[in-house]
Design an enzyme around this catalytic site. Structure first.
Site, PDB file in Angstrom:
ATOM      1  CG  ASP A  10      -2.194  58.093  49.575  1.00 17.43           C
ATOM      2  OD1 ASP A  10      -2.320  57.204  48.125  1.00 17.43           O
ATOM      3  OD2 ASP A  10      -1.984  57.291  50.331  1.00 17.43           O
ATOM      4  CG  ASP A 104      -1.307  55.339  44.762  1.00 11.21           C
ATOM      5  OD1 ASP A 104      -0.461  55.113  44.974  1.00 11.21           O
ATOM      6  OD2 ASP A 104      -2.187  54.574  45.598  1.00 11.21           O
ATOM      7  CD  GLU A 105       2.465  57.248  48.285  1.00  9.57           C
ATOM      8  OE1 GLU A 105       2.538  58.025  49.251  1.00  9.57           O
ATOM      9  OE2 GLU A 105       2.970  55.926  48.467  1.00  9.57           O
TER      10      GLU A 105
END
Length: 353
Positions: A10, A104-105
């Site tokens: 993350d 973003d993860e």
């Protein structure tokens, strides 16, 4: 069967991290990314801003009241997508089994990876070092035997942290885990569990599956499984789906439609990223918008849009306007597409090709 090794990564305050990387003058100030107008909403913020109590989805006016020195910059989704692709490319050099969840993860299944003598911990450490060195931002990582625990672990030592839950540690770890940490347990479900005397996963284990199923239906069994740290979901690189959507639940209600308008670009960007990651080029049949208000009533509006190939913000705005004719506090906002129900073959592409 080999014990699975799952990594969840993350990016730390992703949008803000990209802005600080590209403009060093922003590194030492409280920074928010979001709408700059009087009715703008914070999309994300750096940790200096969070120290003042600023949070995602907070109205900009309240954020500035909490942090008078807050610097706000507008989001640049094209730049964030490019950085996301850099990060995901690094992850895919470790394994092909990468499941991006958003810009973003992502999850990685490294069970059968021989690098670093098969140590998922060393793999995660290597990935964090590479992203920091080559991309210029930090990521937090969690290592565990399944997706549920890996995601919890990645949040355990944020920012820029690594936390590992080994199989022998699972039972002790989950026994003290607050029920609020479980996926799908929001304020309402947590309150119902608390009313039953359940504050931790250990309490839930003691309550038993039968009572949980009686009180919560099918969700009760899923809660019972998570309370024991069990999660058999695979890391999915691509799948054939009837629909694809993204939604976001806000820790603080969005106050009005203007605030929703501020959040929509990031949702649409995440939707298009998810479509490309899944490698599905089926014809789009419908677009839809989903809203859950502060009273927990949920409403969805969909419209046929067969000429759309890559959904854009302008395609969803009329649906939001129709679905939300007047201002009301919004707890959850989502966008999605439904595919035409036919037997046409699905073309699966490699991620990032």
């Amino acid at each position: 069967m080999a014990q699975r090794k799952i990594i969840h990564v993350d990016c730390d305050c992703f949008y803000a991290a990209v802005e600080m990387r590209d403009d060093p003058s922003l590194r030492d100030v409280p920074l928010a990314v979001g709408g700059e107008g009087g009715r703008g909403v914070v999309t994300t913020c750096n940790y200096r801003a969070r120290a003042f109590g600023v949070r995602s989805a907070m109205p900009g006016s309240e954020a500035r009241r909490l942090c008078p020195g807050l610097v706000t910059v507008p989001p640049d989704m094209g730049r964030y997508r490019a950085v996301s692709q850099q990060v995901m490319a690094i992850l895919r050099e470790m394994t092909d089994l990468v499941e991006p969840l958003s810009l973003d993860e992502a999850f990685l299944d490294v069970t059968d990876v021989d690098a670093f003598k098969g140590s998922a911990t060393l793999m995660a450490r290597h990935l964090r070092e590479r992203v920091s060195r080559e991309v210029g931002i930090t990521i937090s990582a969690g290592v565990a035997p399944n997706k549920f625990l890996a995601k919890i672990a990645s949040d355990w030592r944020k920012p820029d942290g690594l936390f590992v839950i080994t199989p022998p540690e699972v039972a002790d770890f989950v026994s003290e885990l607050p029920v609020e940490k479980l996926f799908g347990v929001g304020q309402v479900t947590a309150a119902r569990l608390h009313a039953l005397g359940v504050k931790t996963c250990g309490d839930m284990q003691a309550l038993g599956a039968d009572v949980l199923i009686e009180k919560f239906g099918k969700q009760g069994y899923r809660l019972f499984e998570m309370a024991h740290g069990r999660d058999n979901r695979p890391v999915v690189v691509s799948r054939v789906a009837k629909s694809v959507s993204v939604e976001r639940t806000f820790s603080q209600d969005l106050p009005d439609r203007s605030a929703c308008d501020t959040v929509m670009p990031a949702l649409v960007a995440d939707l298009n990223l998810r479509l490309s990651r899944k490698g599905q080029h089926k014809p789009i049949h419908k677009l839809f918008v989903k809203i859950r208000y502060s009273d927990f009533s949920t409403h969805t509006l969909e419209r046929v849009r067969e000429s759309v190939t890559e959904p854009a913000l302008v395609d969803f705005q009329p649906l939001l306007e129709e679905l939300m004719p007047k201002d009301r506090p919004v707890r959850l906002l989502g966008v999605g597409v439904r595919f035409r129900n036919d037997d046409a073959p699905v073309t699966q592409l490699r991620l990032f090709d």
